[in-house]
Design a protein around this motif. Structure first.
Motif, PDB file in Angstrom:
ATOM      1  N   THR A  69      28.795  25.554 -22.400  1.00 36.80           N
ATOM      2  CA  THR A  69      29.522  26.712 -21.883  1.00 36.80           C
ATOM      3  C   THR A  69      28.624  27.590 -21.026  1.00 36.80           C
ATOM      4  O   THR A  69      28.994  28.009 -19.920  1.00 36.80           O
ATOM      5  CB  THR A  69      30.107  27.531 -23.041  1.00 36.80           C
ATOM      6  N   ILE A  70      27.434  27.869 -21.515  1.00 35.76           N
ATOM      7  CA  ILE A  70      26.509  28.735 -20.778  1.00 35.76           C
ATOM      8  C   ILE A  70      26.071  28.068 -19.479  1.00 35.76           C
ATOM      9  O   ILE A  70      26.041  28.698 -18.414  1.00 35.76           O
ATOM     10  CB  ILE A  70      25.292  29.078 -21.666  1.00 35.76           C
ATOM     11  N   VAL A  71      25.745  26.788 -19.545  1.00 37.51           N
ATOM     12  CA  VAL A  71      25.299  26.071 -18.344  1.00 37.51           C
ATOM     13  C   VAL A  71      26.415  26.009 -17.307  1.00 37.51           C
ATOM     14  O   VAL A  71      26.182  26.218 -16.110  1.00 37.51           O
ATOM     15  CB  VAL A  71      24.805  24.657 -18.715  1.00 37.51           C
ATOM     16  N   ALA A  72      27.635  25.729 -17.753  1.00 35.19           N
ATOM     17  CA  ALA A  72      28.757  25.671 -16.816  1.00 35.19           C
ATOM     18  C   ALA A  72      28.981  27.013 -16.144  1.00 35.19           C
ATOM     19  O   ALA A  72      29.244  27.075 -14.925  1.00 35.19           O
ATOM     20  CB  ALA A  72      30.027  25.234 -17.546  1.00 35.19           C
ATOM     21  N   MET A  73      28.870  28.095 -16.876  1.00 35.76           N
ATOM     22  CA  MET A  73      29.040  29.415 -16.281  1.00 35.76           C
ATOM     23  C   MET A  73      27.916  29.723 -15.294  1.00 35.76           C
ATOM     24  O   MET A  73      28.150  30.338 -14.243  1.00 35.76           O
ATOM     25  CB  MET A  73      29.092  30.486 -17.370  1.00 35.76           C
ATOM     26  N   MET A  74      26.709  29.299 -15.596  1.00 31.80           N
ATOM     27  CA  MET A  74      25.600  29.548 -14.671  1.00 31.80           C
ATOM     28  C   MET A  74      25.775  28.756 -13.374  1.00 31.80           C
ATOM     29  O   MET A  74      25.506  29.264 -12.278  1.00 31.80           O
ATOM     30  CB  MET A  74      24.276  29.201 -15.340  1.00 31.80           C
ATOM     31  N   ILE A  75      26.236  27.515 -13.490  1.00 34.27           N
ATOM     32  CA  ILE A  75      26.505  26.725 -12.281  1.00 34.27           C
ATOM     33  C   ILE A  75      27.622  27.385 -11.480  1.00 34.27           C
ATOM     34  O   ILE A  75      27.553  27.486 -10.244  1.00 34.27           O
ATOM     35  CB  ILE A  75      26.875  25.283 -12.656  1.00 34.27           C
ATOM     36  N   SER A  76      28.648  27.849 -12.173  1.00 42.06           N
ATOM     37  CA  SER A  76      29.749  28.539 -11.513  1.00 42.06           C
ATOM     38  C   SER A  76      29.247  29.783 -10.785  1.00 42.06           C
ATOM     39  O   SER A  76      29.603  30.029  -9.623  1.00 42.06           O
ATOM     40  CB  SER A  76      30.809  28.914 -12.552  1.00 42.06           C
ATOM     41  N   GLY A  77      28.428  30.568 -11.441  1.00 40.57           N
ATOM     42  CA  GLY A  77      27.887  31.777 -10.818  1.00 40.57           C
ATOM     43  C   GLY A  77      26.986  31.473  -9.632  1.00 40.57           C
ATOM     44  O   GLY A  77      26.996  32.197  -8.633  1.00 40.57           O
ATOM     45  N   ALA A  78      26.211  30.394  -9.727  1.00 38.15           N
ATOM     46  CA  ALA A  78      25.349  30.010  -8.611  1.00 38.15           C
ATOM     47  C   ALA A  78      26.165  29.650  -7.379  1.00 38.15           C
ATOM     48  O   ALA A  78      25.821  30.028  -6.246  1.00 38.15           O
ATOM     49  CB  ALA A  78      24.457  28.839  -9.025  1.00 38.15           C
ATOM     50  N   LEU A  79      27.264  28.929  -7.580  1.00 34.79           N
ATOM     51  CA  LEU A  79      28.119  28.555  -6.457  1.00 34.79           C
ATOM     52  C   LEU A  79      28.751  29.793  -5.824  1.00 34.79           C
ATOM     53  O   LEU A  79      28.835  29.902  -4.594  1.00 34.79           O
ATOM     54  CB  LEU A  79      29.199  27.582  -6.925  1.00 34.79           C
ATOM     55  N   ALA A  80      29.205  30.737  -6.653  1.00 42.00           N
ATOM     56  CA  ALA A  80      29.764  31.975  -6.105  1.00 42.00           C
ATOM     57  C   ALA A  80      28.702  32.760  -5.352  1.00 42.00           C
ATOM     58  O   ALA A  80      28.971  33.346  -4.295  1.00 42.00           O
ATOM     59  CB  ALA A  80      30.369  32.814  -7.232  1.00 42.00           C
ATOM     60  N   ALA A 117      18.745  31.266   0.194  1.00 40.89           N
ATOM     61  CA  ALA A 117      19.872  30.602  -0.465  1.00 40.89           C
ATOM     62  C   ALA A 117      19.585  30.408  -1.951  1.00 40.89           C
ATOM     63  O   ALA A 117      20.475  30.577  -2.800  1.00 40.89           O
ATOM     64  CB  ALA A 117      20.154  29.262   0.203  1.00 40.89           C
ATOM     65  N   LEU A 118      18.337  30.051  -2.270  1.00 40.36           N
ATOM     66  CA  LEU A 118      17.957  29.883  -3.672  1.00 40.36           C
ATOM     67  C   LEU A 118      18.064  31.209  -4.421  1.00 40.36           C
ATOM     68  O   LEU A 118      18.533  31.255  -5.570  1.00 40.36           O
ATOM     69  CB  LEU A 118      16.535  29.332  -3.758  1.00 40.36           C
ATOM     70  N   GLY A 119      17.633  32.301  -3.769  1.00 38.65           N
ATOM     71  CA  GLY A 119      17.760  33.617  -4.395  1.00 38.65           C
ATOM     72  C   GLY A 119      19.206  33.984  -4.646  1.00 38.65           C
ATOM     73  O   GLY A 119      19.552  34.540  -5.701  1.00 38.65           O
ATOM     74  N   ALA A 120      20.092  33.662  -3.693  1.00 38.05           N
ATOM     75  CA  ALA A 120      21.511  33.944  -3.865  1.00 38.05           C
ATOM     76  C   ALA A 120      22.075  33.174  -5.054  1.00 38.05           C
ATOM     77  O   ALA A 120      22.806  33.724  -5.887  1.00 38.05           O
ATOM     78  CB  ALA A 120      22.265  33.594  -2.589  1.00 38.05           C
ATOM     79  N   ALA A 121      21.755  31.889  -5.135  1.00 41.73           N
ATOM     80  CA  ALA A 121      22.256  31.067  -6.231  1.00 41.73           C
ATOM     81  C   ALA A 121      21.688  31.531  -7.577  1.00 41.73           C
ATOM     82  O   ALA A 121      22.409  31.589  -8.582  1.00 41.73           O
ATOM     83  CB  ALA A 121      21.906  29.596  -5.984  1.00 41.73           C
ATOM     84  N   LEU A 122      20.404  31.876  -7.593  1.00 41.86           N
ATOM     85  CA  LEU A 122      19.755  32.292  -8.841  1.00 41.86           C
ATOM     86  C   LEU A 122      20.352  33.583  -9.377  1.00 41.86           C
ATOM     87  O   LEU A 122      20.671  33.686 -10.569  1.00 41.86           O
ATOM     88  CB  LEU A 122      18.256  32.453  -8.615  1.00 41.86           C
ATOM     89  N   PHE A 123      20.523  34.572  -8.512  1.00 35.31           N
ATOM     90  CA  PHE A 123      21.070  35.849  -8.975  1.00 35.31           C
ATOM     91  C   PHE A 123      22.533  35.704  -9.384  1.00 35.31           C
ATOM     92  O   PHE A 123      22.976  36.344 -10.349  1.00 35.31           O
ATOM     93  CB  PHE A 123      20.918  36.916  -7.888  1.00 35.31           C
ATOM     94  N   GLY A 124      23.289  34.869  -8.668  1.00 34.50           N
ATOM     95  CA  GLY A 124      24.663  34.618  -9.084  1.00 34.50           C
ATOM     96  C   GLY A 124      24.723  33.951 -10.445  1.00 34.50           C
ATOM     97  O   GLY A 124      25.568  34.286 -11.291  1.00 34.50           O
ATOM     98  N   ALA A 125      23.814  32.997 -10.671  1.00 34.80           N
ATOM     99  CA  ALA A 125      23.779  32.297 -11.957  1.00 34.80           C
ATOM    100  C   ALA A 125      23.394  33.240 -13.090  1.00 34.80           C
ATOM    101  O   ALA A 125      23.985  33.192 -14.188  1.00 34.80           O
ATOM    102  CB  ALA A 125      22.795  31.131 -11.879  1.00 34.80           C
ATOM    103  N   LEU A 126      22.414  34.111 -12.849  1.00 34.62           N
ATOM    104  CA  LEU A 126      21.981  35.035 -13.895  1.00 34.62           C
ATOM    105  C   LEU A 126      23.077  36.048 -14.222  1.00 34.62           C
ATOM    106  O   LEU A 126      23.218  36.456 -15.377  1.00 34.62           O
ATOM    107  CB  LEU A 126      20.710  35.755 -13.453  1.00 34.62           C
TER     108      LEU A 126
END
Length: 367
Positions: free
Chosen positions: A252-263, A118-127
């Motif tokens: 802006t960058i942090v919000a997008m990374m959180i958004s990507g992690a959730l996706a 799950a952490l890997g999924a969130a990390l790659f989505g955030a990146l």
């Protein structure tokens, strides 16, 4: 310029979307009536297929899980004034991150491997969301354009990796080898069976609880932390945020990374929970439906859960309805979903303005 419409929060988050859904069903009922079917019977079949059996409820909640993850992803970006439509690509990379963890750390026990997946999924989505966020914040690139492009790039990257790098030896399908049993996210029927409760076999798994936990986490983040206050301020008034000393680019960058992690966490449900391997197009369009979920839910976690349940009902109930009534095709179910999006989004003022005047009159009459 007209004055902003003020109304009670419960009316804005619940009543307005409910009226939009009701209007969508009325219009859809007219379409069903036009093809010679009974709209009341069709609605009853749809609801019975989604909520009338244990199997239907399981499938409805399974679909809703994906919508919660992508709806939350869009909502966090919305609060920062960003329109992230890259949920498909971010979820795709989330699947890659989950697969890498599950395939290369398969010597670990399940209680450790599943969280790492799950952490890997969130990390790659955030990146994957980091780059569009950076381009928006530092280079002025439009977030809509870059996230659309990154959806396509993610799809092409996954095809290349599954065909040339990570593919299952001897398989003609572009997919990875099956994960170790320790990487499996337990199904609801498996967990309940251990407690002596028998329920129908469905894809619903423990990632539904993770989705609900993410809802609570997003609520805490957005409305109970300094970062959340900064995100909302940047989204509401960037000039005021800059005047207050809030670093707009960083937020802006942090919000997008959180958004990507959730996706990216969508992969926990699909890749680790249901498929138990990484394969093409596992996202199934859930990233785009997440936009509608966030709109209908007013970017609030409670509203997102309710909107996700609605679309889960439409997905599962629509399948059963199309089976029982062949004249009502899956395309018509998509039409109903589109009508709900239309009334909740583009025609939002159709319901908000009269309700706003109604509540204003009530307050004025009450002194």
């Amino acid at each position: 310029m007209s004055a902003p419409i003020e109304m009670r929060r419960w009316a804005d988050y619940v009543l307005v979307p409910a009226l939009a859904v009701a209007a969508a069903f009325v219009v859809a009922g007219l379409v069903v009536l036009a093809i010679g079917e009974n709209p009341l019977e069709a609605t009853a079949l749809l609801l019975r297929g989604a909520l009338g059996t244990g199997e239907g409820v399981g499938f409805t909640l399974y679909y809703a899980t994906n919508f919660i993850f992508t709806g939350l992803a869009v909502a966090v970006a919305f609060h920062a004034g960003l329109f992230n439509i890259g949920g498909e690509g971010q979820a795709t990379l989330g699947g890659l991150g989950a697969a890498l963890a599950c395939l290369h750390l398969d010597f670990l026990p399940g209680w450790l491997l599943v969280p790492l997946g799950a952490l890997g999924a969130a990390l790659f989505g955030a990146l994957w969301a980091l780059v569009p966020g950076y381009l928006q914040a530092r280079r002025g690139s439009h977030i809509v354009i870059t996230t659309i492009m990154f959806n396509m790039l993610a799809s092409a990257l996954l095809v290349y990796l599954l065909v040339n790098v990570m593919g299952k030896p001897g398989s003609m399908q572009p997919e990875t080898p099956t994960f170790a049993s320790a990487a499996h996210v337990p199904f609801a029927h498996e967990v309940l069976a251990r407690l002596g409760v028998t329920v129908p076999t469905t894809p619903l798994n423990a990632s539904f609880l993770l989705a609900l936990a993410c809802c609570y986490g997003v609520w805490l983040l957005i409305w109970r932390t300094r970062l959340g206050y900064a995100i909302r301020t940047v989204g509401a008034n960037p000039a005021a945020a800059a005047y207050a000393g809030i670093p707009i680019s960083r937020v802006t960058i942090v919000a997008m990374m959180i958004s990507g992690a959730l996706a990216g966490l969508l992969a926990v449900n699909e890749v680790m929970g249901v498929q138990e391997r990484l394969l093409l197009e596992f996202t199934g369009g859930y990233g785009f439906i997440g936009i509608a979920v966030a709109l209908m839910g007013r970017s609030h976690p409670v509203g997102i859960v309710l909107a996700s349940l609605l679309f889960g009902v439409l997905y599962q109930g629509g399948t059963e309805l199309a089976f029982d009534k062949p004249t009502i095709t899956r395309d018509m179910i998509v039409t109903i979903s589109g009508l709900a999006i239309l009334f909740a989004g583009a025609l939002d003022g159709l319901f908000r303005a009269p309700l706003g005047r109604f509540f204003a009159a009530r307050r004025k009459a009450g002194g």
